[in-house]
Design an enzyme around this catalytic site. Structure first.
Site, PDB file in Angstrom:
ATOM      1  N   HIS A   1     -80.478   0.895 102.690  1.00  0.00           N
ATOM      2  CA  HIS A   1     -80.907   2.162 103.280  1.00  0.00           C
ATOM      3  C   HIS A   1     -81.960   1.976 104.359  1.00  0.00           C
ATOM      4  O   HIS A   1     -81.948   2.644 105.385  1.00  0.00           O
ATOM      5  CB  HIS A   1     -81.487   3.061 102.184  1.00  0.00           C
ATOM      6  CG  HIS A   1     -80.443   3.852 101.497  1.00  0.00           C
ATOM      7  ND1 HIS A   1     -80.341   3.937 100.135  1.00  0.00           N
ATOM      8  CD2 HIS A   1     -79.443   4.598 101.992  1.00  0.00           C
ATOM      9  CE1 HIS A   1     -79.319   4.695  99.819  1.00  0.00           C
ATOM     10  NE2 HIS A   1     -78.746   5.106 100.926  1.00  0.00           N
TER      11      HIS A   1
ATOM     12  N   GLU B   1     -57.941  -3.536 106.404  1.00  0.00           N
ATOM     13  CA  GLU B   1     -59.177  -3.965 105.739  1.00  0.00           C
ATOM     14  C   GLU B   1     -58.914  -5.042 104.707  1.00  0.00           C
ATOM     15  O   GLU B   1     -59.836  -5.669 104.198  1.00  0.00           O
ATOM     16  CB  GLU B   1     -59.811  -2.787 105.000  1.00  0.00           C
ATOM     17  CG  GLU B   1     -60.094  -1.601 105.874  1.00  0.00           C
ATOM     18  CD  GLU B   1     -60.742  -0.479 105.101  1.00  0.00           C
ATOM     19  OE1 GLU B   1     -61.959  -0.345 105.209  1.00  0.00           O
ATOM     20  OE2 GLU B   1     -60.040   0.256 104.387  1.00  0.00           O
TER      21      GLU B   1
ATOM     22  N   ASP C   1     -64.882  -4.365 105.433  1.00  0.00           N
ATOM     23  CA  ASP C   1     -64.103  -4.748 104.256  1.00  0.00           C
ATOM     24  C   ASP C   1     -63.225  -5.963 104.521  1.00  0.00           C
ATOM     25  O   ASP C   1     -63.057  -6.809 103.647  1.00  0.00           O
ATOM     26  CB  ASP C   1     -63.234  -3.565 103.802  1.00  0.00           C
ATOM     27  CG  ASP C   1     -64.046  -2.599 102.950  1.00  0.00           C
ATOM     28  OD1 ASP C   1     -64.752  -3.073 102.037  1.00  0.00           O
ATOM     29  OD2 ASP C   1     -63.989  -1.394 103.204  1.00  0.00           O
TER      30      ASP C   1
ATOM     31  N   CYS D   1     -63.241  -0.342 113.730  1.00  0.00           N
ATOM     32  CA  CYS D   1     -64.335   0.578 113.409  1.00  0.00           C
ATOM     33  C   CYS D   1     -65.346  -0.004 112.442  1.00  0.00           C
ATOM     34  O   CYS D   1     -66.197   0.716 111.925  1.00  0.00           O
ATOM     35  CB  CYS D   1     -63.786   1.896 112.880  1.00  0.00           C
ATOM     36  SG  CYS D   1     -62.788   1.693 111.392  1.00  0.00           S
TER      37      CYS D   1
HETATM   38  C1  PEP Z   1     -64.837  -1.061 107.232  1.00  0.00           C
HETATM   39  O1  PEP Z   1     -64.519  -1.449 106.099  1.00  0.00           O
HETATM   40  O2  PEP Z   1     -65.019  -1.836 108.194  1.00  0.00           O
HETATM   41  C2  PEP Z   1     -65.027   0.372 107.488  1.00  0.00           C
HETATM   42  C3  PEP Z   1     -65.221   0.823 108.705  1.00  0.00           C
HETATM   43  O3  PEP Z   1     -65.024   1.197 106.411  1.00  0.00           O
HETATM   44  P1  PEP Z   1     -66.271   1.401 105.414  1.00  0.00           P
HETATM   45  O4  PEP Z   1     -67.437   0.670 105.991  1.00  0.00           O
HETATM   46  O5  PEP Z   1     -66.459   2.878 105.328  1.00  0.00           O
HETATM   47  O6  PEP Z   1     -65.713   0.792 104.172  1.00  0.00           O
HETATM   48 MG    MG Z   2     -63.827   0.001 104.666  1.00  0.00          MG
END
Ligand code: PEP
Ligand code: MG
Length: 570
Positions: free
Chosen positions: A190, A432, A456, A503
């Protein structure tokens, strides 16, 4: 004598200044017998009311200065401390054992926090820390300890702490926080997230000897490299000053051009879009130059509540975002719970390995209705929008086909009911899981696009739990294994005429931009605050040159070799 410790970079920037060590006020609880339990119970009520009031003020403050997502931490704390069962346990203990209020609060909170820790589930572990945080707050209120006195840096300082809770961090006056370094915590803690939102340089997992560090020790904190130097030499200070000037100049330049498109030197336009969690983020994204949204995380609608959100509630939340994004691309991810985010009302039980468990699209087996409900709401909220829906945690072609079938079902039902719905809809999957990357050619046949989730993908490829601080340093997407999976995903998608976004946090790392550009990634999606810098990095590059860079790094043996190569070619 100059002395440097190496931690993990958590928020970029370089600062030079005096240290100030944060230590929470002592609240040593003494247990004693009381004559009148009723009085102690009244004291508990008053202290809980005071704690709730403080938390509401912190929530307001966070909402005004940082954002909705961070403010929700304090809303959740209010719910935790007002929990009827918890309060009943405290009152019962006072009643039966005639102990003082402080001791009863301490004992019950500790027992609850311990039992959460034992669940061996990351979600509950995080909740256990929250539980102790609020317990401390109530005990301070009982003892009349003012949380603020002596706990705030008296002048602009580099704050050093063993660890910081969100409430600690929000209480600091940002004007007096030059930088933050914590001994514990990973880059996704955090504190790290708050520091990035506030633009404060930060280093985590920094092995500082807190006991022997006096306040006002001169220091340099480098949030880019993760280094903290105490008693720097004159040369080190001069070098840091020059680096700081460069960093700030570059930041100002990046900000000035944030609304211009990201065109490479050889004229290739790359889409730079935002990761958001709500309407406030969407607004911030557009202000920072986002050309759309590449990841709208929808979990917030489902967390911290007892029942599923209804269709109208969902439509209102999605519409609030769709209206801000207008005609720009809007990529929405369906509910991604499980892993470190559990939702008790959907029937989650404690799992030994939640990240390998019932997570993301895997809910489809028992809760196709939840997905159908979400598709219906998204379609109705996005009339006129450029809607792109994707599902998380896909590991097989069947899952993609099944999810697409449910989307189709939602479209047909809305049509039959005569309800307006989005006309432009693309369907995609997140890449992922390594299996999905390896099956990209087959998956590309059944979807319109991919979005690579490197957070992930890294965790699953390298077998490193993304929430485990002890292995945090191993979790690097610069590992050639991760890069090869990214390369293969993009190549197979393009061969099938499909586009690919990314992302995960990797898209926001300027050092990664040449590789991703060279691999011909179509869309970069990241936290709004990172957009100006990544756009500027893209503008400095030539895609033809980046292709050669990408091919070179795919053949390197280690993540360290990749980083070194990229540093030498930047
Ligand atoms: C990821 O896994 O890269 C992703 C964007 O999803 P989250 O971080 O929400 O798991
Ligand atoms: Mg993810």
């Amino acid at each position: 004598m100059s002395h440097t410790v190496n931690g993990i970079p958590a928020s970029p920037g370089i600062v030079i200044g005096p240290t100030w060590t944060f230590s929470p006020p002592r609240a040593d609880v003494e247990a004693y017998t009381v004559a009148n339990p009723g009085v102690e119970q009244l004291r508990v009520r008053a202290a809980v009311a005071a704690a709730v009031e403080q938390l509401a003020a912190l929530e307001e403050r966070a909402r005004a200065t940082i954002g909705d997502e961070e403010a929700e931490i304090f809303a959740a704390h209010q719910m935790l401390i007002e929990d009827d069962d918890l309060l009943a346990d405290i009152h019962n203990l006072i009643e039966t054992r005639h102990v003082n209020a402080e001791a009863a609060v301490h004992e019950i909170i500790e027992a609850t926090a311990e039992s959460m820790l034992e669940l061996d589930d990351d979600y509950f572990r995080a909740r256990s820390a929250d539980m102790r945080d609020i317990g401390r707050r109530v005990i301070y209120a009982l003892m009349g300890v003012t949380a603020d006195v002596g706990r705030l840096p008296p002048e602009p300082s580099i704050i050093i702490a063993d660890d910081l809770t969100p409430s600690d961090t929000v209480q600091f006056d940002p004007a007096n926080v030059l930088g933050l370094a914590t001994v514990r915590g990973g880059p996704t803690s955090h504190t790290a997230i708050l520091a990035r939102s506030l633009g404060i340089p930060a280093v985590v997992s920094a092995p500082v000897e807190l006991g022997s560090l006096a306040n006002d020790t001169p220091a340099i904190l480098d949030g880019l490299s993760g280094r903290v130097t105490f008693f720097p030499t004159t040369d080190e200070v001069e070098e840091a000053q020059a680096q700081r000037r460069d960093f700030l100049e570059r930041l100002a330049g990046d900000h000035a051009t944030r609304l211009e498109p990201a065109l490479t030197r050889d004229g290739v336009h790359v889409e730079v879009v935002a990761n958001i969690g709500n309407a406030e983020d969407a607004r911030r994204a557009i202000d920072n130059g986002a050309e759309g949204v590449g990841l709208f995380r929808t979990e917030f609608l489902y967390l911290d509540r007892d029942t599923l959100p209804g269709e109208n509630e969902q439509i209102a939340a999605y519409r609030a975002v769709a209206e801000i994004i207008g005609d720009r691309p809007l990529v929405v991810r369906t509910l991604d719970i499980g892993g470190d985010k559990a939702v008790p009302y959907l029937g989650f039980a404690a799992e030994a390995n939640p990240f390998l468990g019932w997570r993301g699209i895997r809910l489809i087996d028992h809760h196709a209705d939840v997905l159908l409900g979400q598709f219906r709401a998204l379609l109705q909220a996005s009339v006129g929008a450029d809607l792109r829906i994707m599902v998380p945690m896909v590991a097989s072609v069947e899952e993609a086909v099944q999810a697409r079938g449910i989307l189709n079902e939602a479209q047909v039902a809305l049509h039959a009911e005569g309800r307006p719905q989005a006309e432009r809809v693309q369907f995609g999957v997140m890449i992922e899981v390594p299996a999905a990357a390896l099956m990209a050619d087959k998956l590309a046949e059944v979807v319109d696009f991919f979005s690579i989730g490197t957070n992930d993908l890294t965790q699953y490829t390298l077998a490193v739990d993304r929430t485990n601080e002890r292995v945090a340093a191993l979790a690097t997407p610069f590992h050639p294994a991760v890069l090869r999976l990214i390369a293969q995903t993009i190549e197979k998608a393009h061969a099938a005429g499909k586009w690919v976004g990314l992302c995960g946090e990797f898209a926001a790392d300027p050092a990664a931009v040449p590789v991703l550009l060279g691999l011909e990634l179509d869309e970069f999606s990241m936290a709004p605050s990172a957009i100006p810098t990544v756009k500027a990095a893209i503008r400095r590059l030539d895609r033809a040159e980046c292709r050669a860079i990408a091919q070179d790094v795919l053949n390197l043996p280690t993540a360290a070799a990749v980083r070194e190569y990229l540093a030498a070619h930047s």
